[in-house]
Design a protein around this motif. Structure first.
Motif, PDB file in Angstrom:
ATOM      1  N   UNK A 162       0.926  -1.194  -0.077  1.00  9.14           N
ATOM      2  CA  UNK A 162       0.013  -0.071  -0.202  1.00  9.14           C
ATOM      3  C   UNK A 162       0.990   1.481  -0.074  1.00  9.14           C
ATOM      4  N   UNK A 163       0.171   2.445  -0.293  1.00  7.70           N
ATOM      5  CA  UNK A 163       0.928   3.569  -0.296  1.00  7.70           C
ATOM      6  C   UNK A 163       1.788   3.858   0.912  1.00  7.70           C
ATOM      7  N   UNK A 164       1.039   3.800   2.063  1.00  5.19           N
ATOM      8  CA  UNK A 164       1.629   4.168   3.192  1.00  5.19           C
ATOM      9  C   UNK A 164       2.474   3.144   4.238  1.00  5.19           C
ATOM     10  N   UNK A 165       2.869   2.080   3.189  1.00  5.74           N
ATOM     11  CA  UNK A 165       4.096   1.003   3.556  1.00  5.74           C
ATOM     12  C   UNK A 165       5.479   1.364   3.274  1.00  5.74           C
ATOM     13  N   UNK A 166       5.659   2.656   2.530  1.00  3.72           N
ATOM     14  CA  UNK A 166       7.099   2.885   2.135  1.00  3.72           C
ATOM     15  C   UNK A 166       7.497   1.871   1.564  1.00  3.72           C
ATOM     16  N   UNK A 167       6.953   1.145   0.794  1.00  2.60           N
ATOM     17  CA  UNK A 167       7.692  -0.029   0.073  1.00  2.60           C
ATOM     18  C   UNK A 167       7.015  -0.122  -1.297  1.00  2.60           C
ATOM     19  N   UNK A 168       7.862  -0.341  -2.307  1.00  2.00           N
ATOM     20  CA  UNK A 168       7.288  -0.272  -3.948  1.00  2.00           C
ATOM     21  C   UNK A 168       6.620  -1.412  -4.197  1.00  2.00           C
ATOM     22  N   UNK A 169       5.389  -1.058  -4.853  1.00  2.00           N
ATOM     23  CA  UNK A 169       4.521  -2.037  -5.342  1.00  2.00           C
ATOM     24  C   UNK A 169       5.101  -2.926  -6.334  1.00  2.00           C
ATOM     25  N   UNK A 170       6.030  -2.472  -7.065  1.00  2.00           N
ATOM     26  CA  UNK A 170       6.636  -3.235  -7.934  1.00  2.00           C
ATOM     27  C   UNK A 170       8.180  -3.400  -7.843  1.00  2.00           C
ATOM     28  N   UNK A 171       8.881  -4.364  -7.604  1.00  2.00           N
ATOM     29  CA  UNK A 171      10.346  -4.432  -7.259  1.00  2.00           C
ATOM     30  C   UNK A 171      11.113  -4.743  -8.454  1.00  2.00           C
ATOM     31  N   UNK A 172      12.461  -4.585  -8.583  1.00  2.00           N
ATOM     32  CA  UNK A 172      13.364  -5.093  -9.401  1.00  2.00           C
ATOM     33  C   UNK A 172      14.798  -5.330  -8.739  1.00  2.00           C
ATOM     34  N   UNK A 183      19.285  -6.212 -17.857  1.00  2.00           N
ATOM     35  CA  UNK A 183      18.199  -7.046 -17.670  1.00  2.00           C
ATOM     36  C   UNK A 183      17.786  -6.967 -16.430  1.00  2.00           C
ATOM     37  N   UNK A 184      16.485  -6.391 -16.200  1.00  2.00           N
ATOM     38  CA  UNK A 184      15.723  -6.054 -14.874  1.00  2.00           C
ATOM     39  C   UNK A 184      14.883  -7.211 -14.553  1.00  2.00           C
ATOM     40  N   UNK A 185      15.092  -7.988 -13.404  1.00  2.00           N
ATOM     41  CA  UNK A 185      13.982  -9.093 -13.004  1.00  2.00           C
ATOM     42  C   UNK A 185      13.132  -8.311 -12.224  1.00  2.00           C
ATOM     43  N   UNK A 186      11.898  -8.129 -12.673  1.00  5.53           N
ATOM     44  CA  UNK A 186      10.807  -7.119 -12.153  1.00  5.53           C
ATOM     45  C   UNK A 186       9.622  -8.108 -11.620  1.00  5.53           C
ATOM     46  N   UNK A 265       9.335   2.801  -9.675  1.00  7.32           N
ATOM     47  CA  UNK A 265      10.537   3.110 -10.778  1.00  7.32           C
ATOM     48  C   UNK A 265      11.531   2.592 -10.564  1.00  7.32           C
ATOM     49  N   UNK A 266      12.337   2.465 -11.643  1.00 10.10           N
ATOM     50  CA  UNK A 266      13.869   1.992 -11.921  1.00 10.10           C
ATOM     51  C   UNK A 266      14.784   3.304 -12.263  1.00 10.10           C
TER      52      UNK A 266
END
Length: 339
Positions: A162-172, A183-186, A265-266
C-alpha cells in the motif's frame, strides 16, 4: 305570565327537543375519541440505502423505507422514491410502490431499486401518500457512486503493498548488464483478500522510459488461481537500454478486464532520479443522514388534527347530552324561582 317565566319555558322546550333527538339518534353525541373510522398516523422511521447490481454505466441503489404506523387503519398508502442529481438538480429516476392498507401499531418495510448513472452523487427522496395526499417526506444524500466497482471488474486479489507502507508495489533487481542493455528481474506481490479461491488472473509487467513514455519492454505472466489469504509473486525479466530512468508498471487482468494497477520506478540514470506518480481517488460510496422535510411534519400535523375537526358530523350543532341536562336543570330552577 311574565317574561322570566316565558324564557324558562322556552329553554325547557329546546332542551326537551334535544333530549328527543338524543333518544332518536343515539350516536349523534358520540365521543369523538371512540370514532372507529379515524385513520392512523404514518411516519418515515428510517431509510437505508445499499448498492445493488453495478454495470459499467449504471448502478442500482436498493432503498429500504421503513414506515411507522400508529392508531387506526390507514388506507390507500403509497410510497414514491426518486433520485435527484446533487449537481444538476434534475430527477434521474423515480419509482412508486403501492402499500395499500396499514393497521395497528407496527413498522412496514418498503423496498425499491433505483437505477442511476454510475457517477457523482444523488439525493434520494422518499414521499408517503395517503389517497394521493402527501403526509410525510424526507431525503438522504449518496455520494461517490462512481467508485462502485462493476461486477465484471470485481476481484478479491489486490497488490499487496500500500502507499503508506513505504515499500514499492513493483520491485526489481539487475539480472545482467552489458552492451548498453540492462536486464531487470521485475516482480510484484498479489494477495487474495477474499474467502474463496481467485479467478484465473494474469499480470502484465512493463518498463516505460520516464522522459519519452516509450515502452522499452513488456512481459505477460500468468498468475493462475490464488488461494484465500495467500500471496503470489509473479515476475519476469525485462531488457532496457542503459542510462535511462523507467516507470515499472504492473497491470492485473481478469477475463480481458483490467482489475488493478501498480507502479514503481527504476532509476538507471546516475544523474537524475524520478518518483512514482501519486494518484488521488475517491474513497468509496458515502450515505448521508436521513432528513425529515417540513412539509412532512405539516402533513403529519394535518393527519392528527383533521379527524378531530370532523368528529361532530351527523350530530346537532352546539349541543351534547351533558349540555342538554345542564340547561334543563337551569331552566327548572329559574322557573321555580319565578313562580
Amino acid at each position: 305570565m311574565n317574561r322570566e317565566t316565558m324564557l324558562a319555558l322556552g329553554i325547557a322546550v329546546v332542551v326537551a327537543v334535544s333530549l328527543v333527538s338524543v333518544a332518536a339518534v343515539p350516536d349523534a353525541f358520540a365521543d369523538p375519541d371512540s370514532d372507529p373510522v379515524r385513520p392512523g398516523h404514518v411516519s418515515i422511521e428510517e431509510v437505508s440505502i445499499a448498492p445493488g447490481a453495478v454495470s459499467g454505466g449504471t448502478a442500482n441503489l436498493t432503498v429500504d423505507s421503513r414506515l411507522g404506523h400508529r392508531g387506526g387503519t390507514t388506507e390507500n398508502v403509497s410510497v414514491l422514491v426518486r433520485a435527484v442529481g446533487l449537481e444538476s438538480g434534475l430527477e434521474e429516476t423515480a419509482v412508486r410502490a403501492e402499500v395499500g392498507e396499514i393497521s395497528g401499531d407496527r413498522e412496514v418495510s418498503v423496498v425499491r431499486n433505483l437505477s442511476v448513472e454510475r457517477a457523482g452523487g444523488y439525493r434520494i427522496e422518499t414521499v408517503v401518500y395517503r389517497d394521493d395526499e402527501r403526509i410525510a417526506d424526507g431525503s438522504k444524500e449518496v455520494r461517490g457512486v462512481g467508485t462502485l466497482v462493476p461486477e465484471y471488474a470485481r476481484t478479491s486479489v489486490d497488490f499487496h503493498w500500500r502507499a503508506d507502507d513505504d515499500l514499492p508495489a513493483v520491485e526489481y533487481t539487475v539480472a545482467d548488464a552489458g552492451d548498453n542493455r540492462t536486464a531487470l528481474n521485475v516482480s510484484t506481490y498479489l494477495t487474495n483478500e477474499g474467502d474463496d479461491p481467485s479467478e484465473e488472473l494474469r499480470v502484465v509487467l512493463t518498463a516505460r522510459q520516464a522522459d519519452s513514455n516509450i515502452v522499452a519492454d513488456r512481459a505477460t505472466v500468468p498468475v493462475g488461481t490464488i488461494e484465500p489469504g495467500r500471496t503470489a509473486t509473479p515476475n519476469a525479466e525485462l531488457a532496457v537500454p542503459d542510462g535511462y530512468n523507467y516507470y515499472l508498471d504492473a497491470v492485473l487482468w481478469k477475463d480481458g478486464v483490467v482489475v488493478g494497477t501498480a507502479r514503481s520506478v527504476a532509476n538507471l540514470d546516475p544523474t537524475e532520479t524520478i518518483e512514482a506518480d501519486e494518484t488521488v481517488r475517491e474513497v468509496g460510496i458515502e450515505v448521508g443522514d436521513f432528513e425529515d422535510d417540513d412539509a412532512g411534519a405539516a402533513g403529519a400535523a394535518r393527519e392528527t388534527e383533521e379527524p378531530a375537526a370532523d368528529a361532530g358530523e351527523g350530530g346537532t350543532p352546539g349541543f351534547t347530552a351533558a349540555g342538554a341536562l345542564t340547561a334543563l336543570v337551569a331552566a327548572l330552577l329559574l322557573a321555580r324561582r319565578q313562580s
